[in-house]
Design a protein around this motif. Structure first.
Motif, mmCIF file in Angstrom:
data_model
loop_
_atom_site.group_PDB
_atom_site.id
_atom_site.type_symbol
_atom_site.label_atom_id
_atom_site.label_comp_id
_atom_site.label_asym_id
_atom_site.label_seq_id
_atom_site.Cartn_x
_atom_site.Cartn_y
_atom_site.Cartn_z
ATOM 1 N N THR A 1 10.869 -11.412 -2.534
ATOM 2 C CA THR A 1 11.106 -10.789 -1.229
ATOM 3 C C THR A 1 10.493 -9.422 -1.189
ATOM 4 O OG1 THR A 1 13.208 -11.989 -1.061
ATOM 5 C CG2 THR A 1 13.056 -9.823 0.120
ATOM 6 N N ILE A 2 10.324 -8.986 -2.473
ATOM 7 C CA ILE A 2 9.919 -7.356 -2.430
ATOM 8 C C ILE A 2 8.207 -7.649 -2.554
ATOM 9 C CG2 ILE A 2 9.190 -5.662 -4.137
ATOM 10 C CD1 ILE A 2 12.200 -5.756 -4.931
ATOM 11 N N SER A 3 7.772 -8.675 -3.130
ATOM 12 C CA SER A 3 6.227 -8.809 -3.094
ATOM 13 C C SER A 3 5.811 -9.160 -1.657
ATOM 14 C CB SER A 3 5.841 -9.723 -3.834
ATOM 15 O OG SER A 3 6.111 -9.548 -5.366
ATOM 16 N N LYS A 4 6.567 -9.979 -1.140
ATOM 17 C CA LYS A 4 5.938 -10.362 0.573
ATOM 18 C C LYS A 4 5.892 -9.086 1.029
ATOM 19 C CE LYS A 4 7.391 -15.157 0.237
ATOM 20 N NZ LYS A 4 8.609 -16.102 0.549
ATOM 21 N N ALA A 5 7.138 -8.132 1.026
ATOM 22 C CA ALA A 5 7.268 -6.959 1.966
ATOM 23 C C ALA A 5 6.187 -5.838 1.635
ATOM 24 C CB ALA A 5 8.660 -6.450 1.614
ATOM 25 N N LEU A 6 5.819 -5.855 0.362
ATOM 26 C CA LEU A 6 4.873 -4.902 0.182
ATOM 27 C C LEU A 6 3.309 -5.331 0.574
ATOM 28 C CD1 LEU A 6 5.619 -4.300 -3.713
ATOM 29 C CD2 LEU A 6 5.915 -2.659 -1.883
ATOM 30 N N ALA A 7 3.287 -6.732 0.330
ATOM 31 C CA ALA A 7 1.745 -7.459 1.046
ATOM 32 C C ALA A 7 1.955 -6.953 2.720
ATOM 33 C CB ALA A 7 1.911 -8.829 0.830
ATOM 34 N N GLU A 8 3.000 -7.376 3.172
ATOM 35 C CA GLU A 8 2.984 -6.963 4.964
ATOM 36 C C GLU A 8 2.885 -5.335 4.939
ATOM 37 O OE1 GLU A 8 5.803 -7.591 8.468
ATOM 38 O OE2 GLU A 8 6.267 -8.681 6.727
ATOM 39 N N ARG A 9 3.452 -4.542 4.384
ATOM 40 C CA ARG A 9 3.549 -3.192 4.301
ATOM 41 C C ARG A 9 2.066 -2.360 4.349
ATOM 42 N NH1 ARG A 9 2.502 1.427 4.511
ATOM 43 N NH2 ARG A 9 3.750 3.206 4.273
ATOM 44 N N PHE A 10 1.504 -3.248 3.195
ATOM 45 C CA PHE A 10 0.050 -2.391 2.919
ATOM 46 C C PHE A 10 -1.089 -3.181 3.508
ATOM 47 C CE2 PHE A 10 3.096 -0.536 -0.003
ATOM 48 C CZ PHE A 10 2.904 0.906 -0.047
ATOM 49 N N GLY A 11 -0.854 -4.261 3.996
ATOM 50 C CA GLY A 11 -2.023 -5.093 4.497
ATOM 51 C C GLY A 11 -2.612 -5.888 3.409
ATOM 52 N N TYR A 12 -1.965 -6.284 2.385
ATOM 53 C CA TYR A 12 -2.487 -7.093 1.122
ATOM 54 C C TYR A 12 -2.256 -8.420 1.336
ATOM 55 C CZ TYR A 12 -3.141 -2.233 -0.992
ATOM 56 O OH TYR A 12 -3.091 -1.048 -1.454
ATOM 57 N N ALA A 13 -3.003 -9.282 0.571
ATOM 58 C CA ALA A 13 -2.716 -10.651 0.446
ATOM 59 C C ALA A 13 -1.742 -10.785 -0.484
ATOM 60 C CB ALA A 13 -4.452 -11.301 -0.112
ATOM 61 N N ALA B 1 -6.478 -11.796 -7.685
ATOM 62 C CA ALA B 1 -6.052 -10.307 -7.780
ATOM 63 C C ALA B 1 -6.832 -9.454 -7.411
ATOM 64 C CB ALA B 1 -5.456 -10.311 -9.184
ATOM 65 N N ARG B 2 -8.158 -9.752 -7.472
ATOM 66 C CA ARG B 2 -9.471 -8.714 -7.481
ATOM 67 C C ARG B 2 -10.136 -8.936 -6.024
ATOM 68 N NH1 ARG B 2 -7.138 -5.301 -10.217
ATOM 69 N NH2 ARG B 2 -9.014 -3.988 -9.509
ATOM 70 N N ARG B 3 -9.640 -9.581 -5.185
ATOM 71 C CA ARG B 3 -10.210 -9.763 -3.751
ATOM 72 C C ARG B 3 -10.191 -8.492 -3.266
ATOM 73 N NH1 ARG B 3 -6.779 -14.241 -1.252
ATOM 74 N NH2 ARG B 3 -7.865 -13.485 0.889
ATOM 75 N N ASP B 4 -11.314 -8.160 -2.388
ATOM 76 C CA ASP B 4 -11.200 -7.182 -1.360
ATOM 77 C C ASP B 4 -10.092 -6.841 -0.630
ATOM 78 O OD1 ASP B 4 -13.541 -6.067 -2.690
ATOM 79 O OD2 ASP B 4 -14.784 -7.242 -1.198
ATOM 80 N N GLY B 5 -9.620 -5.819 -0.320
ATOM 81 C CA GLY B 5 -8.747 -5.561 0.557
ATOM 82 C C GLY B 5 -7.135 -5.634 -0.142
#
Length: 204
Positions: free
Chosen positions: A17-29, A98-102
């Motif tokens: 849950t936290i990981s998905k929220a972080l990805a959404e918050r910062f625009g990460y995959a 993990a090392r993808r751009d963005g």
């Protein structure tokens, strides 16, 4: 520019849950690496060799998340995850992600210790055994799974034992991980704390 958030912890502690929220918050995959092992476990339940299943894994194998979260698949995932050759077959996939751009957020059991030891941020999400069992029980009952809370607690304890005692990449917090205990936190509070930790690194 690559920026990796590695999130580890036991089942039902809140790392997904936290990981998905972080990805959404910062625009990460986002990558739930547990789904990789669940997909391999599902293939073994159909009779395929675990290592071959890992080597032949494709994104389509992880589409049906509900099926992959069934109790029997979770048990199979924990068993195949203990196999060195299975983990080795999936390492390159995870490291490339993990090392993808963005930017990327990966959650699992060995992200900060094995997959991404050089991650810019490492989080270890944990909670008490009792709270984790209750959360997973309520989650499964909401999906219509007939199971008792005692059965869930036993299953989580067995998974913890396998994950923590396996010879290859055991579940453990990285030495430099930020530990977040979600036992007494709401989802909103836990996410806010994680966002604060990541933002602090970005601002440094």
């Amino acid at each position: 520019m690559p920026f990796c958030v590695a999130t580890d912890g036991p089942a039902a502690a809140g790392k997904g849950t936290i990981s998905k929220a972080l990805a959404e918050r910062f625009g990460y995959a986002h990558l739930d690496t547990g789904l990789l092992y669940r997909a391999v476990g599902a293939k073994t339940l159909q009779g395929m060799d675990a290592v071959e299943a890992a080597k032949s894994l494709v994104p389509e194998d992880m589409v049906d998340e509900d099926a992959l979260r069934a109790p029997q698949v979770a048990r199979a995932a924990s068993q195949v995850a203990a196999q060195h050759d299975v983990r080795a077959a999936l390492v390159d996939f995870q490291r490339a992600f993990a090392r993808r751009d963005g930017g990327a957020v990966l959650d699992g059991r060995d992200i900060g210790t094995v997959i991404c030891p050089d991650a810019e941020v490492k989080l270890y999400i944990t909670a008490s055994d009792e709270v984790r069992a209750e959360r997973r029980y309520l989650e499964m009952r909401a999906k219509g799974v007939e199971i008792t809370q005692e059965e869930v607690a036993k299953d989580l304890a067995e998974r913890d034992r396998r994950d923590e005692s396996r010879a290859t990449a055991p579940l453990v917090a990285a030495d430099d991980a930020i530990v977040i205990d979600t036992t007494a936190l709401s989802i909103e509070e836990a996410v806010a704390l994680a966002v604060q930790k990541v933002q602090a690194v970005l601002d440094a």
